[in-house]
Design an enzyme around this catalytic site. Structure first.
Site, PDB file in Angstrom:
ATOM      1  N   CYS A 101       0.853  -1.183   0.000  1.00 42.38           N
ATOM      2  CA  CYS A 101       0.000   0.000   0.000  1.00 42.38           C
ATOM      3  C   CYS A 101       0.890   1.234   0.000  1.00 42.38           C
ATOM      4  CB  CYS A 101      -0.943   0.009   1.189  1.00 42.38           C
ATOM      5  SG  CYS A 101      -0.126  -0.205   2.762  1.00 42.38           S
ATOM      6  N   GLU A 134      -7.701   8.655   4.595  1.00 40.09           N
ATOM      7  CA  GLU A 134      -7.426   8.285   3.216  1.00 40.09           C
ATOM      8  C   GLU A 134      -8.677   7.877   2.457  1.00 40.09           C
ATOM      9  OE1 GLU A 134      -2.841   6.781   3.520  1.00 40.09           O
ATOM     10  OE2 GLU A 134      -4.376   5.221   3.502  1.00 40.09           O
TER      11      GLU A 134
END
Length: 175
Positions: free
Chosen positions: A66, A113
């Site tokens: 990620c 996010e």
């Protein structure tokens, strides 16, 4: 090393600016990110353990890789770049969905996010970058679910959210 910028976005994933990564995490500003899940033909997920020196979530287990997109980079381009940088291999990726989450950490930083989740397939061992990754392993989806229930403290926040709310996307994409 120059600190990378993250792409600031609104709730509709429209870019509204750029900010240094650490500053975005200090100010809890919504920014674009991605999470890559690599599965093998046994329907196992390749998990990574984050490196011990990461500034948040060190040594926690999470999805294959990620990070954050760079300006001008598509989600899949970013996922492919980072997969190779962290895990040392390439795989064709497909975006499945995205979601927004906000999670404060003990060190005063906050992840806020809009996370684009992608899936890909690979059957070999990775060649991990030890600057980014401490360890890795394959785990069956149902074993991950059970382990998160048993010991949630060893997994990253975003990984637990994805497994709690979106694991059906992963199960629906069996080979």
């Amino acid at each position: 090393m120059i600190e990378e910028n993250v792409i600031l976005v609104n709730q509709n994933d429209e870019q509204i600016g750029l900010m240094p990564k650490l500053e975005a995490h200090e100010k809890a500003v919504l920014h674009r990110a991605f999470s890559v899940f690599i599965l093998n033909d046994k329907n196992e997920i390749m998990l990574q353990q984050r490196a011990h020196h990461k500034y948040h979530s060190p040594l926690l287990w999470t999805n294959t890789c990620c990070s954050h997109q760079r300006e001008g980079e598509t989600n899949v381009e970013a996922g492919s770049r980072r997969l190779f940088e962290e895990m040392g291999f390439k795989a064709e990726l497909k975006e499945l969905f995205h979601f927004i989450y906000k999670a404060p950490f003990d060190n005063g930083l906050t992840e806020h996010e809009l996370d684009h989740v992608m899936i890909g397939y690979y059957n070999d061992n990775p060649n991990i970058n030890t600057e980014e990754v401490e360890d890795w392993k394959w785990m069956k989806i149902e074993d991950v679910k059970a382990d998160i229930e048993k010991q949630p403290e060893i997994y990253t926040v975003w990984f637990k959210i994805i497994f709690d709310e979106f694991d059906h996307y992963l199960e629906d994409h069996k080979l």
